[in-house]
Design an enzyme around this catalytic site. Structure first.
Site, mmCIF file in Angstrom:
data_model
loop_
_atom_site.group_PDB
_atom_site.id
_atom_site.type_symbol
_atom_site.label_atom_id
_atom_site.label_comp_id
_atom_site.label_asym_id
_atom_site.label_seq_id
_atom_site.Cartn_x
_atom_site.Cartn_y
_atom_site.Cartn_z
ATOM 1 N N HIS A 1 0.804 -1.189 -0.344
ATOM 2 C CA HIS A 1 0.103 -0.077 -0.135
ATOM 3 C C HIS A 1 1.254 1.054 -0.174
ATOM 4 O O HIS A 1 1.671 1.275 0.434
ATOM 5 C CB HIS A 1 -1.137 0.548 1.706
ATOM 6 C CG HIS A 1 -2.104 -0.852 1.417
ATOM 7 N ND1 HIS A 1 -2.921 -1.195 2.408
ATOM 8 C CD2 HIS A 1 -3.062 -1.498 0.303
ATOM 9 C CE1 HIS A 1 -3.508 -2.641 2.182
ATOM 10 N NE2 HIS A 1 -3.429 -2.319 0.991
ATOM 11 N N TRP B 1 4.354 0.314 4.291
ATOM 12 C CA TRP B 1 4.968 -0.614 5.452
ATOM 13 C C TRP B 1 3.672 -1.823 5.703
ATOM 14 O O TRP B 1 3.920 -2.759 6.612
ATOM 15 C CB TRP B 1 5.262 0.187 6.941
ATOM 16 C CG TRP B 1 5.837 1.343 6.439
ATOM 17 C CD1 TRP B 1 7.142 1.250 5.986
ATOM 18 C CD2 TRP B 1 5.415 1.986 7.465
ATOM 19 N NE1 TRP B 1 7.234 3.131 6.954
ATOM 20 C CE2 TRP B 1 6.235 3.330 7.464
ATOM 21 C CE3 TRP B 1 4.404 2.453 8.206
ATOM 22 C CZ2 TRP B 1 6.145 4.208 7.818
ATOM 23 C CZ3 TRP B 1 4.151 3.681 8.579
ATOM 24 C CH2 TRP B 1 5.053 4.684 8.699
ATOM 25 N N HIS B 2 3.300 -1.919 4.607
ATOM 26 C CA HIS B 2 2.555 -3.725 4.067
ATOM 27 C C HIS B 2 2.813 -4.386 2.905
ATOM 28 O O HIS B 2 2.322 -5.260 2.076
ATOM 29 C CB HIS B 2 0.619 -3.363 3.508
ATOM 30 C CG HIS B 2 0.045 -2.254 4.931
ATOM 31 N ND1 HIS B 2 -0.585 -1.642 4.370
ATOM 32 C CD2 HIS B 2 0.262 -1.716 6.292
ATOM 33 C CE1 HIS B 2 -1.050 -0.705 6.256
ATOM 34 N NE2 HIS B 2 -0.300 -0.944 6.565
ATOM 35 N N GLN B 3 3.702 -4.286 3.008
ATOM 36 C CA GLN B 3 4.556 -5.262 1.778
ATOM 37 C C GLN B 3 4.391 -7.164 1.862
ATOM 38 O O GLN B 3 3.816 -7.048 3.493
ATOM 39 C CB GLN B 3 6.457 -5.243 2.318
ATOM 40 C CG GLN B 3 6.611 -3.877 1.956
ATOM 41 C CD GLN B 3 6.708 -2.889 3.330
ATOM 42 O OE1 GLN B 3 6.650 -3.562 4.372
ATOM 43 N NE2 GLN B 3 8.143 -2.529 3.507
#
Length: 542
Positions: A326, A477-479
């Site tokens: 995201h 930080w939604h890898q």
């Protein structure tokens, strides 16, 4: 182990007992454990707990980072101090021509609790369409919305408006709406009403089954303190003799013999170690380190691995592919007439919407933030007063997909993150609409009392607005998605999260998601851990 942040029902005596037990277990490490769980984040902590609940099963939980006993982790308002610290892996994506050549940071937790120890503590369960898509890709109804809803009800201790059909109140995880919402958060919901956006009691209730709306966030905060998944799931079992938690240990390779994982190689105190698993190895290292370790172990694209001199174990071209995340524009900012101090986690209200009416689910999101967070590029062009607040316009359904590549065969060789953010023109179109919506909300009548002036972006011509977006984009930080679950040639794991072609090896983290969900990834990662644990217990008859 620390003597603070003790979960409900556990006292200081338990903390001392747990610390002494873990020191004893780490001082007498065994060669072989039944299960080795690599990574103590939002999935790994769940798997470790569920396995260790059986006293006849020995579990080794390995974590590269150190203790979570620090104010920056424990105090909710201090979360920004973790970014760029020793508790952050400090990854960075390649310079991106679609972001005006910028190389953006990719923070990930390197500490007990992983991302749940450094993140913004938002509990977001994902949209119905996400889980039904997962089930379709996996060919398994266990991943459907109806199925995971049962798990959410089981594990949640929900403090908000009761909703027996969707929320649980007897589980491990304390989840609450904001206790005393910040006045800007309350005004943002009023602005939503003004703009004809429906407001819901619960961001994780009926709102996640429809086309969008506005709500307060669900928070993993109690009395101003973070409630990490490690603290809620794993820590209460650290006084047991069958659970060894080993921080400061870097997993470098999965050991494979005869087509089966037999253990892991790692670095502990600067020396190489091997730990064997009599039952299974579970990788829960996150969507960057899980594919890195797989590739270092000879599991990945044959051409890439051969070019680096890594002996082939299993050709799985999907390892490291399908990278999704995201992104948000950091950020649309307004100056306060009189500054209002931030509190809690610094952001308590959100809006989900569609960038185009024909979409079947929301694809953009507004995240309210109580203090300014501009990128360096935007800060250089705008005089941003400290007494400001903002809205992050975020893209939830990216069309752009990246890839991870090894730069060498050794664990010290960095991973190359080719994020490809905004490479698909459709993503820029959606972000334009998202910025427009953020400005409509921020400049609504309901928020006038909190606005001295709009600092940025203000009304801009199309080319300048695109430049603002490209200079403002950063990760949330939604890898995820780099070892995806599915049944096609690019899939890495099956519906039980077992790695194709390698027996006794499972993956349980955000890398298995077929696409990034409409959610912060902590709660979906907990579900991944729960489903992995249940599959292991069922197959191993535990």
């Amino acid at each position: 182990m620390s003597e603070i942040s003790i979960p409900e029902g556990l006292d200081a005596e338990f903390a001392r007992e747990a610390e002494e037990n873990q020191l004893r277990l780490r001082g007498a490490l065994r060669t072989t454990y039944d299960f080795i769980v690599c990574g103590s984040g939002s999935s790994g902590s769940v798997v470790a707990r569920r396995l260790a609940e059986n006293p006849d099963v020995s579990v080794l939980l390995i974590e590269a980072g150190g203790s979570d006993h620090t104010p920056e982790v424990e105090m909710a308002a201090a979360w920004p101090l973790n970014l760029g610290s020793v508790r952050d892996w400090g990854f960075s994506a390649l310079p991106n021509p679609h972001l005006n050549g910028r190389a953006i940071p990719m923070s990930m937790g390197k500490v007990l609790g992983g991302g749940s120890s450094i993140n913004v503590m938002l509990w977001a369960r994902g949209h119905k369409s996400d889980w039904d898509y997962f089930a379709a890709q996996a060919g398994d109804p266990a991943w459907s919305y109806a199925s995971v809803l049962d798990i959410y009800r089981e594990i949640e201790n929900w403090q908000g408006t009761p909703d027996p059909a969707r929320r649980g109140q007897d589980g491990l995880l304390y989840i609450t709406p904001p206790i005393e919402p910040h006045p800007v958060a309350a005004a943002m919901l009023d602005a939503a009403v003004e703009l004809g956006i429906p407001v819901f009691d619960d961001v994780n209730g009926a709102m996640m089954e429809g086309p969008g709306g506005a709500s307060y966030f669900n928070l993993r905060i109690r009395d101003g303190r973070r409630q990490s998944i490690f603290r809620s799931y794993t820590y209460p079992l650290t006084n047991r003799p069958n659970l060894t938690v080993l921080p400061g240990t870097l997993v470098t390779q999965v050991l494979v013999e005869g087509g089966a994982a037999i253990g892991v190689a790692c670095i502990l105190d600067g020396r190489s170690h091997r730990f064997l698993a009599s039952q299974e190895v579970i990788l829960s290292l996150g969507a960057i380190n899980t594919p890195k370790v797989l590739m270092q172990s000879g599991i990945g694209d044959a051409a890439m691995l051969t070019s680096l001199g890594i002996p082939m174990v299993e050709h799985l071209p999907g390892v490291g592919a399908n990278f999704q995340d995201h992104i948000m524009v950091s950020s649309c900012i307004w100056e306060y007439p009189e500054p209002i101090p931030p509190h809690g986690n610094g952001g308590e209200a959100t809006i989900f919407a569609k960038s185009a009416p024909e979409l079947d689910s929301p694809d953009i999101q507004l995240l309210q933030i109580q203090f300014p967070v501009p990128t360096a590029e935007l800060a250089a062009r705008h005089a941003i007063p400290g007494g400001s607040w903002g809205i992050f316009p975020a893209l939830l359904r990216p069309h752009s997909v990246g890839r991870l590549r090894l730069t060498g065969a050794g664990p010290e060789d960095p991973i190359e993150i080719d994020s490809q953010i905004l490479s698909d023109p459709a993503d820029l179109v959606a972000l334009r609409r998202c910025v427009e919506l953020a400005r409509e909300v921020g400049n609504a009548q309901a928020l006038r009392g909190f606005v001295k002036r709009e600092v940025m972006p203000t009304a801009l011509p199309p080319a300048a607005m695109d430049d603002f977006i490209r200079d403002g984009v950063t990760t949330i930080w939604h890898q995820s998605c780099t070892a995806k679950m599915g049944r096609d040639a690019m899939s890495v794991v099956d519906s039980q999260l077992k790695v194709y072609g390698v027996d006794r090896l499972r993956i349980a983290d955000a890398s298995v998601m077929p696409r990034v969900p409409l959610a912060n990834t902590m709660a979906p990662s907990v579900i991944v851990g729960e489903l992995a644990s249940r599959a292991i217990a069922r197959e191993r008859r535990l």
